[in-house]
Design an enzyme around this catalytic site. Structure first.
Site, PDB file in Angstrom:
ATOM      1  N   GLY A   1       0.843  -1.213   0.000  1.00 49.04           N
ATOM      2  CA  GLY A   1       0.000   0.000   0.000  1.00 49.04           C
ATOM      3  C   GLY A   1       0.869   1.251   0.000  1.00 49.04           C
TER       4      GLY A   1
ATOM      5  N   ARG B   1       0.970  -4.900  -5.608  1.00 57.10           N
ATOM      6  CA  ARG B   1       1.236  -6.162  -4.932  1.00 57.10           C
ATOM      7  C   ARG B   1       1.600  -7.152  -6.047  1.00 57.10           C
ATOM      8  NH1 ARG B   1      -2.967  -3.822  -1.400  1.00 57.10           N
ATOM      9  NH2 ARG B   1      -1.763  -3.200   0.423  1.00 57.10           N
TER      10      ARG B   1
ATOM     11  N   ASP C   1       5.767  -5.216   5.956  1.00 60.06           N
ATOM     12  CA  ASP C   1       6.342  -6.526   6.288  1.00 60.06           C
ATOM     13  C   ASP C   1       6.436  -7.468   5.087  1.00 60.06           C
ATOM     14  OD1 ASP C   1       6.876  -6.063   8.888  1.00 60.06           O
ATOM     15  OD2 ASP C   1       5.140  -7.139   9.704  1.00 60.06           O
TER      16      ASP C   1
ATOM     17  N   THR D   1       4.298   2.597   5.374  1.00 59.32           N
ATOM     18  CA  THR D   1       2.880   2.210   5.516  1.00 59.32           C
ATOM     19  C   THR D   1       2.223   3.172   6.496  1.00 59.32           C
ATOM     20  OG1 THR D   1       1.339   0.577   6.428  1.00 59.32           O
ATOM     21  CG2 THR D   1       3.574   0.447   7.243  1.00 59.32           C
TER      22      THR D   1
ATOM     23  N   ASP E   1      -0.054   2.352   8.485  1.00 57.58           N
ATOM     24  CA  ASP E   1      -0.596   1.599   9.629  1.00 57.58           C
ATOM     25  C   ASP E   1       0.278   1.620  10.885  1.00 57.58           C
ATOM     26  OD1 ASP E   1      -2.515   0.936   7.795  1.00 57.58           O
ATOM     27  OD2 ASP E   1      -1.880  -1.135   7.544  1.00 57.58           O
TER      28      ASP E   1
ATOM     29  N   ASP F   1       2.368  -0.537  11.621  1.00 57.54           N
ATOM     30  CA  ASP F   1       2.342  -1.913  12.148  1.00 57.54           C
ATOM     31  C   ASP F   1       3.641  -2.672  11.854  1.00 57.54           C
ATOM     32  OD1 ASP F   1       1.953  -2.050   9.428  1.00 57.54           O
ATOM     33  OD2 ASP F   1       0.390  -3.569   9.514  1.00 57.54           O
TER      34      ASP F   1
ATOM     35  N   MET G   1      -8.406   3.428   9.117  1.00 61.42           N
ATOM     36  CA  MET G   1      -7.581   2.322   8.600  1.00 61.42           C
ATOM     37  C   MET G   1      -6.595   1.807   9.639  1.00 61.42           C
ATOM     38  SD  MET G   1      -6.586   2.986   4.639  1.00 61.42           S
ATOM     39  CE  MET G   1      -7.671   2.383   3.334  1.00 61.42           C
TER      40      MET G   1
ATOM     41  N   ARG H   1      -5.474  -1.869   8.994  1.00 62.24           N
ATOM     42  CA  ARG H   1      -5.517  -3.318   8.775  1.00 62.24           C
ATOM     43  C   ARG H   1      -5.773  -4.011  10.109  1.00 62.24           C
ATOM     44  NH1 ARG H   1      -1.013  -5.961   4.907  1.00 62.24           N
ATOM     45  NH2 ARG H   1      -1.600  -4.179   3.650  1.00 62.24           N
TER      46      ARG H   1
ATOM     47  N   GLY I   1     -10.791  13.750  20.768  1.00 60.73           N
ATOM     48  CA  GLY I   1     -11.718  13.777  21.894  1.00 60.73           C
ATOM     49  C   GLY I   1     -12.847  12.766  21.762  1.00 60.73           C
TER      50      GLY I   1
ATOM     51  N   GLN J   1      -7.353   8.445   3.602  1.00 61.35           N
ATOM     52  CA  GLN J   1      -6.309   8.426   4.640  1.00 61.35           C
ATOM     53  C   GLN J   1      -4.926   8.119   4.066  1.00 61.35           C
ATOM     54  OE1 GLN J   1      -8.054   6.185   8.351  1.00 61.35           O
ATOM     55  NE2 GLN J   1      -9.218   5.604   6.555  1.00 61.35           N
TER      56      GLN J   1
HETATM   57  P1  ADP Z   1       3.189  -4.767   2.693  1.00 60.48           P
HETATM   58  O1  ADP Z   1       4.591  -4.738   2.192  1.00 60.48           O
HETATM   59  O2  ADP Z   1       2.567  -3.411   2.788  1.00 60.48           O
HETATM   60  O3  ADP Z   1       3.026  -5.623   3.935  1.00 60.48           O
HETATM   61  P2  ADP Z   1       2.058  -6.906   1.113  1.00 60.48           P
HETATM   62  O4  ADP Z   1       1.959  -7.883   2.236  1.00 60.48           O
HETATM   63  O5  ADP Z   1       0.911  -6.822   0.168  1.00 60.48           O
HETATM   64  O6  ADP Z   1       2.287  -5.419   1.574  1.00 60.48           O
HETATM   65  O7  ADP Z   1       3.389  -7.272   0.314  1.00 60.48           O
HETATM   66  C1  ADP Z   1       3.796  -6.484  -0.778  1.00 60.48           C
HETATM   67  C2  ADP Z   1       4.489  -7.368  -1.765  1.00 60.48           C
HETATM   68  O8  ADP Z   1       5.654  -7.934  -1.170  1.00 60.48           O
HETATM   69  C3  ADP Z   1       3.690  -8.585  -2.242  1.00 60.48           C
HETATM   70  O9  ADP Z   1       2.770  -8.289  -3.256  1.00 60.48           O
HETATM   71  C4  ADP Z   1       4.803  -9.472  -2.760  1.00 60.48           C
HETATM   72  O10 ADP Z   1       5.266  -9.021  -4.017  1.00 60.48           O
HETATM   73  C5  ADP Z   1       5.892  -9.219  -1.733  1.00 60.48           C
HETATM   74  N1  ADP Z   1       5.800 -10.260  -0.692  1.00 60.48           N
HETATM   75  C6  ADP Z   1       4.875 -10.379   0.265  1.00 60.48           C
HETATM   76  N2  ADP Z   1       5.060 -11.484   1.013  1.00 60.48           N
HETATM   77  C7  ADP Z   1       6.143 -12.093   0.501  1.00 60.48           C
HETATM   78  C8  ADP Z   1       6.863 -13.297   0.802  1.00 60.48           C
HETATM   79  N3  ADP Z   1       6.489 -14.089   1.807  1.00 60.48           N
HETATM   80  N4  ADP Z   1       7.942 -13.600   0.048  1.00 60.48           N
HETATM   81  C9  ADP Z   1       8.322 -12.814  -0.961  1.00 60.48           C
HETATM   82  N5  ADP Z   1       7.686 -11.658  -1.304  1.00 60.48           N
HETATM   83  C10 ADP Z   1       6.625 -11.309  -0.599  1.00 60.48           C
HETATM   84  O1  F6P Z   2      -1.631  -1.136   4.789  1.00 61.34           O
HETATM   85  C1  F6P Z   2      -2.240   0.082   4.460  1.00 61.34           C
HETATM   86  C2  F6P Z   2      -3.709  -0.109   4.226  1.00 61.34           C
HETATM   87  O2  F6P Z   2      -4.273   1.132   3.860  1.00 61.34           O
HETATM   88  C3  F6P Z   2      -4.481  -0.730   5.385  1.00 61.34           C
HETATM   89  O3  F6P Z   2      -4.764   0.211   6.399  1.00 61.34           O
HETATM   90  C4  F6P Z   2      -5.682  -1.261   4.678  1.00 61.34           C
HETATM   91  O4  F6P Z   2      -6.214  -2.372   5.367  1.00 61.34           O
HETATM   92  C5  F6P Z   2      -5.128  -1.715   3.358  1.00 61.34           C
HETATM   93  O5  F6P Z   2      -3.928  -1.012   3.158  1.00 61.34           O
HETATM   94  C6  F6P Z   2      -6.037  -1.460   2.186  1.00 61.34           C
HETATM   95  O6  F6P Z   2      -5.436  -1.983   1.073  1.00 61.34           O
HETATM   96  P1  F6P Z   2      -5.944  -1.751  -0.433  1.00 61.34           P
HETATM   97  O7  F6P Z   2      -5.097  -0.663  -0.993  1.00 61.34           O
HETATM   98  O8  F6P Z   2      -5.649  -3.053  -1.101  1.00 61.34           O
HETATM   99  O9  F6P Z   2      -7.370  -1.402  -0.392  1.00 61.34           O
END
Ligand code: ADP
Ligand code: F6P
Length: 319
Positions: free
Chosen positions: A11, A72, A103, A125, A127, A129, A169, A171, A185, A251
């Site tokens: 994202g 993604r 992550d 991100t 978030d 997180d 938001m 997640r 508030g 957001q």
């Molecule tokens: P974020 O990086 O925000 O957590 P995603 O979980 O969607 O978002 O991951 C973003 C991209 O990172 C995925 O579309 C993929 O290309 C790569 N990715 C995610 N998980 C893995 C994994 N376990 N191994 C290798 N690449 C990954």
């Molecule tokens: O990780 C950022 C975020 O905006 C989260 O807060 C939300 O759950 C998700 O991405 C939404 O993802 P998408 O862009 O696929 O709608």
């Protein structure tokens, strides 16, 4: 290291552009070449890349979104995709790569590092997180956007003596929810880290009404969801007119705050300094005001504590 790549993945988040700019300008300053990779790992796998120069990143520091686009890339979760990525790096002459994302993106960076491509991850991100950093790039801007929007909601909620249930938001995380609830508030915040009892909230609202409280803001984290149903139940049980508002993707946009621009610029610079020394398989974070870096696998194992004190404070001062 003479030639590096940069991509944004997952994202988008305000401040990603400031990070791209800092990486590019720092690398050029050090005499390195920079390859921009579009749409996350997709660009690497499908040859969507371009040579970057100092002007490629002109006038982007103030813009939300990402100049490099983001996506993604499910293909990259498979070993075959990673090997294709390694091959692409060799063909492009890329020895190091900066990956801005969450992550999931870090996992991809870890996989590439395992195959000899030195990767450095930056936390991008809204978030917040990511456990290996106190703050992520985009989080501060997103919270300020939420605050501005909830302030507007309060105006109309106040005029109508209503309850506004606002979904934000995050997640699976409640960081945006708790902080904005405090800043706006809100009478209550519902987030995944804390159990909640809607009947108790309703009783609290009824008691507050008797004491003269006319309007209510309830912040609901995305991980809890069901905002419409929550608003409906509150209205049915209290008789207080209630409306749900899901803030959604607004957001994620907007011009980054000073804090996000500075954090992104510092982190981008730090990432290139690591790569210059041939150091990869790292992610950058901030602890207090100090930048730090961790091994990617170690970072992915970390747990981020939830700020219970902040949550408790929302309860104390929301009567
Ligand atoms: P974020 O990086 O925000 O957590 P995603 O979980 O969607 O978002 O991951 C973003 C991209 O990172 C995925 O579309 C993929 O290309 C790569 N990715 C995610 N998980 C893995 C994994 N376990 N191994 C290798 N690449 C990954
Ligand atoms: O990780 C950022 C975020 O905006 C989260 O807060 C939300 O759950 C998700 O991405 C939404 O993802 P998408 O862009 O696929 O709608």
């Amino acid at each position: 290291m003479k030639r590096i790549g940069i991509l944004t993945s997952g994202g988008d988040a305000p401040g990603m552009n400031a990070a791209i700019r800092a990486v590019t300008r720092t690398a050029l300053y050090k005499g390195m070449e920079v390859v921009g990779i579009r749409r996350g790992y997709n660009g690497l796998l499908h040859g969507d890349t371009f040579e970057m120069n100092a002007r490629s990143v002109s006038s982007i520091i103030q813009r939300g979104g990402t100049l490099l686009y983001t996506a993604r890339c499910p293909e990259f979760k498979e070993e075959a995709g990673v090997l294709k990525g390694v091959e692409a790096c060799h063909e492009l002459g890329i020895e190091g790569l900066v990956v801005v994302g969450g992550d999931g993106s870090y996992r991809g960076a870890g996989d590439l590092s395992r195959h000899g491509i030195a990767c450095v991850g930056l936390p991008g991100t809204i978030d917040n997180d990511i456990s290996s950093t106190d703050f992520t790039i985009g989080y501060d801007t997103a919270m300020n956007t939420v605050m501005e929007l909830v302030d507007k909601l309060r105006d109309t909620s106040h005029s109508h003596d209503r309850c506004s249930v606002v979904e934000v938001m995050g997640r699976g995380a409640g960081y945006i929810a708790v902080n904005t609830a405090l800043a706006c508030g809100a009478v209550e915040v519902l987030c995944p880290e804390k159990p909640y009892d809607l009947n108790a909230i309703i009783e609290k609202m009824q008691a507050s009404r008797k004491l003269g409280k006319q309007n209510f803001i309830i912040v609901v984290a995305e991980g809890i969801g069901h905002s419409q149903e929550i608003a409906k139940e509150i209205e049915e049980k209290t008789g207080i007119e209630s409306r749900a508002t899901i803030l959604g993707h607004v957001q994620r946009g907007g011009s980054p705050t000073v804090r996000d621009r500075v954090l992104a610029s510092r982190m981008g610079n730090y990432a290139v300094n690591l790569l210059e020394q041939g150091i990869g398989n790292r992610v950058v974070g901030v602890r207090g005001d100090k930048l730090v870096d961790y091994d990617i696998q170690e970072a992915l194992q970390m747990k981020k504590p939830f700020d219970d004190d902040l949550y408790d404070l929302t309860q104390v001062i929301s009567i």
